[in-house]
Design an enzyme around this catalytic site. Structure first.
Site, PDB file in Angstrom:
ATOM      1  N   SER A   1       0.859  -1.180   0.000  1.00 44.26           N
ATOM      2  CA  SER A   1       0.000   0.000   0.000  1.00 44.26           C
ATOM      3  C   SER A   1       0.898   1.234   0.000  1.00 44.26           C
ATOM      4  CB  SER A   1      -0.911   0.027   1.229  1.00 44.26           C
ATOM      5  OG  SER A   1      -1.811  -1.059   1.201  1.00 44.26           O
TER       6      SER A   1
ATOM      7  N   ALA B   1       7.821  -1.698  10.977  1.00 46.16           N
ATOM      8  CA  ALA B   1       6.528  -1.150  10.587  1.00 46.16           C
ATOM      9  C   ALA B   1       6.670   0.322  10.241  1.00 46.16           C
ATOM     10  CB  ALA B   1       5.503  -1.326  11.708  1.00 46.16           C
ATOM     11  N   LYS B   2       5.839   0.773   9.295  1.00 43.19           N
ATOM     12  CA  LYS B   2       5.861   2.182   8.900  1.00 43.19           C
ATOM     13  C   LYS B   2       5.525   3.081  10.076  1.00 43.19           C
ATOM     14  CE  LYS B   2       4.200   1.118   4.221  1.00 43.19           C
ATOM     15  NZ  LYS B   2       3.050   1.234   3.298  1.00 43.19           N
ATOM     16  N   ARG B   3       4.540   2.652  10.869  1.00 47.68           N
ATOM     17  CA  ARG B   3       4.083   3.519  11.960  1.00 47.68           C
ATOM     18  C   ARG B   3       5.158   3.732  13.017  1.00 47.68           C
ATOM     19  NH1 ARG B   3       1.251  -1.270  12.632  1.00 47.68           N
ATOM     20  NH2 ARG B   3       1.761  -2.482  14.497  1.00 47.68           N
TER      21      ARG B   3
ATOM     22  N   ARG C   1       8.225   4.113  12.187  1.00 44.40           N
ATOM     23  CA  ARG C   1       9.288   4.828  11.462  1.00 44.40           C
ATOM     24  C   ARG C   1      10.541   3.977  11.299  1.00 44.40           C
ATOM     25  NH1 ARG C   1       8.866  11.131  13.627  1.00 44.40           N
ATOM     26  NH2 ARG C   1       6.656  11.410  13.097  1.00 44.40           N
TER      27      ARG C   1
END
Length: 281
Positions: A11, A253-255, A257
């Site tokens: 995504s 994870a992206k969240r 960083r």
């Protein structure tokens, strides 16, 4: 002999990190090893979080890693009519119902329950809107009230043969229990379709024979197999790989960083070094 067809389907809600690199490399190597096909798909259904710059960055990062793909990139937001047709098919069979509840209302109803059941993603939707009459549903929709579309899981499970399962690499057939997800959302209020519907639809449409993805998505396979049977879509095999962890033992994870491939490239890391860091030296 059927050639292996895999895909990488991120995504575009952020730049890729090493966990994404591991997943992409896994699918790419499996396809290329057998003379198969490797596909790239952008799952950009969420208009609030997906951004064009991230989509461009995904292709740049994959090329930097040395990966290529077959055919054009499938961009989900360009195929909304296809997902609507799938939703209409399910609705015509009485398997969907509109849900007008807000998140706050759902949380309130769950909190008021003495024994709210839990699924893989947390507390299950309590079915507040499932029992609304057709006239009530029609009236609220006609007034423009925002609503999601939920799968009536009990009715859906009753429509498929008993013994639903999928083939997991290294395990063989694994029994499915899609009812543990409850009445999942297949079309959100702010998006025309959900991940579960779109990913299953696209895997079938694109002829994916082997779904390679992180172990965190393995529980969702139960629901995806249900949709495949309901829609008479072909069944791929599955290979869920372990997740890459950071130094503290948390998954990348992206969240959180996690360091992106762009960060690594800017710091002087070579593509070969990045592949090794992703577990494919």
């Amino acid at each position: 002999m059927l050639r292996c067809v895999t895909r990488f389907a991120p995504s575009p809600t952020g730049y890729l990190h090493l966990g994404h690199a591991h997943s992409a490399l896994d699918g790419w190597r499996r396809a290329r090893a057998g003379g198969g096909r490797f596909l790239l798909r952008l799952e950009d259904i969420d208009p609030g979080r997906c951004r064009r710059e991230y989509a461009v960055g995904i292709e740049e990062d994959l090329r930097w890693l040395g990966l290529d793909w077959d055919g054009p990139v499938r961009v989900q937001s360009e195929h909304l009519a296809e997902y609507r047709a799938a939703l209409d098919s399910l609705a015509a069979r009485g398997l969907l119902y509109p849900c007008f509840c807000t998140r706050q209302e759902i949380a309130r109803d769950i909190a008021a329950s003495l024994s709210a059941p839990h699924g893989p993603d947390g507390p299950l939707y309590p079915g507040t809107c499932r029992g609304l009459s057709e006239p009530e549903r029609a009236r609220r929709i006609a007034t423009g009230e925002a609503h999601a579309l939920r799968l009536d899981i009990a009715r859906a499970v009753a429509c498929v043969p008993a013994g639903l399962s999928f083939h997991e690499e290294g395990e063989g057939r694994v029994a499915c229990q899609p009812q543990r997800f409850g009445d999942v959302v297949l079309a959100r209020k702010d998006a025309p379709a959900s991940y579960h519907l779109c990913v299953t639809h696209d895997d079938a449409l694109q002829g994916v024979t082997l779904v390679t993805r992180g172990a965190d998505l393995k529980p969702a396979t139960d629901l995806h197999r249900l949709l495949q049977v309901l829609m008479d879509w072909p069944e791929p095999a599955y290979a869920h790989h372990p997740l890459l962890l950071d130094a503290s033992g948390r998954r990348l994870a992206k969240r959180d960083r996690a360091a992106t491939l762009r960060d690594l490239r800017a710091s002087g890391v070579s593509p070969a070094e990045a592949r090794a860091m992703a577990g494919f030296g």
